[in-house]
Design a protein around this motif. Structure first.
Motif, mmCIF file in Angstrom:
data_model
loop_
_atom_site.group_PDB
_atom_site.id
_atom_site.type_symbol
_atom_site.label_atom_id
_atom_site.label_comp_id
_atom_site.label_asym_id
_atom_site.label_seq_id
_atom_site.Cartn_x
_atom_site.Cartn_y
_atom_site.Cartn_z
ATOM 1 N N GLU A 8 1.080 -1.365 -0.399
ATOM 2 C CA GLU A 8 0.403 0.012 0.183
ATOM 3 C C GLU A 8 1.034 1.039 -0.142
ATOM 4 O O GLU A 8 0.740 2.338 -1.126
ATOM 5 N N ALA A 9 1.739 1.236 0.371
ATOM 6 C CA ALA A 9 2.895 2.112 0.968
ATOM 7 C C ALA A 9 3.628 2.243 -0.280
ATOM 8 O O ALA A 9 3.559 3.986 -0.723
ATOM 9 N N THR A 10 3.967 1.550 -1.473
ATOM 10 C CA THR A 10 5.069 1.201 -2.424
ATOM 11 C C THR A 10 3.908 2.768 -3.861
ATOM 12 O O THR A 10 3.808 3.665 -4.050
ATOM 13 N N VAL A 11 2.379 1.952 -3.422
ATOM 14 C CA VAL A 11 1.264 2.443 -4.050
ATOM 15 C C VAL A 11 1.019 4.175 -4.387
ATOM 16 O O VAL A 11 1.153 5.035 -4.838
ATOM 17 N N ALA A 12 0.968 4.560 -2.830
ATOM 18 C CA ALA A 12 0.950 5.556 -2.261
ATOM 19 C C ALA A 12 1.969 6.190 -3.083
ATOM 20 O O ALA A 12 2.001 7.114 -3.582
ATOM 21 N N ALA A 13 3.165 6.161 -3.108
ATOM 22 C CA ALA A 13 4.413 6.647 -3.510
ATOM 23 C C ALA A 13 4.197 6.679 -5.256
ATOM 24 O O ALA A 13 4.506 7.929 -5.092
ATOM 25 N N MET A 14 4.040 5.733 -5.883
ATOM 26 C CA MET A 14 3.736 6.264 -7.209
ATOM 27 C C MET A 14 2.785 6.937 -7.666
ATOM 28 O O MET A 14 3.058 7.039 -8.636
ATOM 29 N N ASN A 15 1.112 7.471 -6.827
ATOM 30 C CA ASN A 15 0.993 8.216 -7.492
ATOM 31 C C ASN A 15 0.405 8.698 -8.498
ATOM 32 O O ASN A 15 -0.043 9.592 -9.287
ATOM 33 N N SER A 16 -0.407 6.976 -8.656
ATOM 34 C CA SER A 16 -1.055 6.677 -10.201
ATOM 35 C C SER A 16 -2.136 6.341 -10.217
ATOM 36 O O SER A 16 -2.449 5.797 -8.773
ATOM 37 N N GLU A 17 -3.083 6.189 -10.701
ATOM 38 C CA GLU A 17 -4.472 6.020 -10.976
ATOM 39 C C GLU A 17 -3.910 4.321 -10.995
ATOM 40 O O GLU A 17 -3.206 3.571 -11.359
ATOM 41 N N PRO A 18 -5.001 3.162 -9.528
ATOM 42 C CA PRO A 18 -4.644 1.496 -9.856
ATOM 43 C C PRO A 18 -4.637 1.144 -11.152
ATOM 44 O O PRO A 18 -3.941 0.528 -11.076
ATOM 45 N N ASP A 19 -6.087 1.328 -12.159
ATOM 46 C CA ASP A 19 -5.729 1.079 -13.443
ATOM 47 C C ASP A 19 -4.541 1.744 -13.863
ATOM 48 O O ASP A 19 -4.573 0.583 -15.471
ATOM 49 N N ASP A 20 -3.186 2.377 -13.945
ATOM 50 C CA ASP A 20 -2.643 2.439 -14.417
ATOM 51 C C ASP A 20 -1.822 1.961 -14.093
ATOM 52 O O ASP A 20 0.012 1.996 -14.351
ATOM 53 N N ILE A 21 -1.460 0.894 -12.821
ATOM 54 C CA ILE A 21 -0.374 0.425 -12.282
ATOM 55 C C ILE A 21 -0.585 -1.028 -12.962
ATOM 56 O O ILE A 21 -1.214 -1.747 -12.820
ATOM 57 N N MET A 22 0.919 -1.763 -13.297
ATOM 58 C CA MET A 22 1.195 -3.474 -13.422
ATOM 59 C C MET A 22 2.045 -4.021 -12.319
ATOM 60 O O MET A 22 3.222 -3.006 -12.103
ATOM 61 N N VAL A 23 1.874 -5.249 -11.891
ATOM 62 C CA VAL A 23 3.142 -5.341 -10.926
ATOM 63 C C VAL A 23 2.940 -7.032 -11.293
ATOM 64 O O VAL A 23 2.691 -7.720 -11.875
ATOM 65 N N TRP A 24 4.141 -7.644 -11.084
ATOM 66 C CA TRP A 24 4.707 -8.976 -11.193
ATOM 67 C C TRP A 24 5.370 -9.203 -9.844
ATOM 68 O O TRP A 24 5.920 -8.481 -9.129
ATOM 69 N N LEU A 25 4.644 -10.395 -9.179
ATOM 70 C CA LEU A 25 5.251 -11.397 -8.152
ATOM 71 C C LEU A 25 6.184 -11.829 -8.539
ATOM 72 O O LEU A 25 6.114 -13.070 -9.044
ATOM 73 N N GLY A 26 7.294 -12.160 -7.210
ATOM 74 C CA GLY A 26 8.665 -12.119 -8.137
ATOM 75 C C GLY A 26 8.708 -13.374 -7.289
ATOM 76 O O GLY A 26 7.682 -14.414 -6.777
#
Length: 251
Positions: free
Chosen positions: A141-159
């Motif tokens: 949640e903190a990482t997403v907040a720091a990106m300051n982007s809309e949720p549907d604009d963010i892509m994620v990969w789980l390593g």
């Protein structure tokens, strides 16, 4: 010891729909200078490995990225702090973000979950170190907040992380998640080994947290560090082992 070609790291390349200018990889333990329980590519300086071997691994890792772009190393503390600027002296943080090409973000792991982030136009990248403590504390949640982007604009990969079949946890871990998100009970199976314990699924827990933020473009999440010999595993190896590096940058 020279930077011999046969010491180059063997890299795992994420399979995700990131923009072409976003580059990322995870090192494996398959090739490198370290020996014995740390064999072979260990860039972690805090685990008791030979300091010369670690330094060589870090030089080889830097070569993969390019000398013009330093790595932002972190002192990981299983928390939720996100480092948003370059510092040469490993600040205390468990995630890092870059909004330009001045440096590369990196976290180390050996069972905990490394999570890569980028936005769709490739102007922001981030990586988080998310063991169960970090997930419960809110590092995603903190990482997403720091990106300051809309949720549907963010892509994620789980390593690469430990799978639920290998990750037994106590009742305090179950309680830490279910008390906040009751639906995360589905990410825990009853342990066949000890009464009152559970087998925790870090991948599902991460997905619960990310989807609650409105992020649904999630790739990866099919590894097991404890099962696959190409990865370091703190639990499998009795706590004496190296670390993989998960790296992301904007080229």
């Amino acid at each position: 010891m020279s930077d011999a070609i046969d010491l180059k790291p063997t890299l795992l390349i994420p399979d995700w729909p990131a923009p072409a200018n976003v580059v990322a990889f995870v090192t494996t333990r398959e090739t490198g200078p370290s020996q014995d329980e740390f064999a072979a590519f260990n860039p972690a300086s805090h685990v008791g490995d030979n300091s010369d071997h670690v330094a060589l691994s870090r030089r080889l890792l830097q070569k993969e990225i390019g000398d013009e772009r330093p790595l932002l190393w972190l002192n990981q503390v299983h928390g939720a702090r996100v480092q948003q600027t370059y510092q040469p002296d490993a600040p205390d943080a468990d995630a890092a973000i870059a909004q330009g090409n001045e440096y590369a973000c990196v976290v180390l792991s050996a069972d905990c979950l490394p999570v890569l982030f980028c936005n769709r136009d490739g102007t922001q990248v981030a990586v988080a170190h998310a063991g169960w403590r970090g997930l419960a504390t809110g590092v995603l949640e903190a990482t997403v907040a720091a990106m300051n982007s809309e949720p549907d604009d963010i892509m994620v990969w789980l390593g690469p992380a430990i799978s639920n079949a290998q990750f037994e946890v106590g009742p305090e871990v179950y309680g830490a998640f279910v008390a906040v998100q009751p639906e995360t009970a589905d990410a825990f199976d009853h342990s066949p080994y000890r009464l009152g314990h559970h087998m925790a699924d870090l991948y599902r827990l991460a997905r619960f947290r990310l989807e609650a933020l409105g992020i649904h473009q999630i790739s990866g999440g099919h590894f097991c560090t404890a099962c696959e010999s190409r990865f370091y595993s703190y639990r499998r190896d009795g706590g004496q082992t190296g670390r993989m590096a998960t790296v992301i940058w904007i080229k």
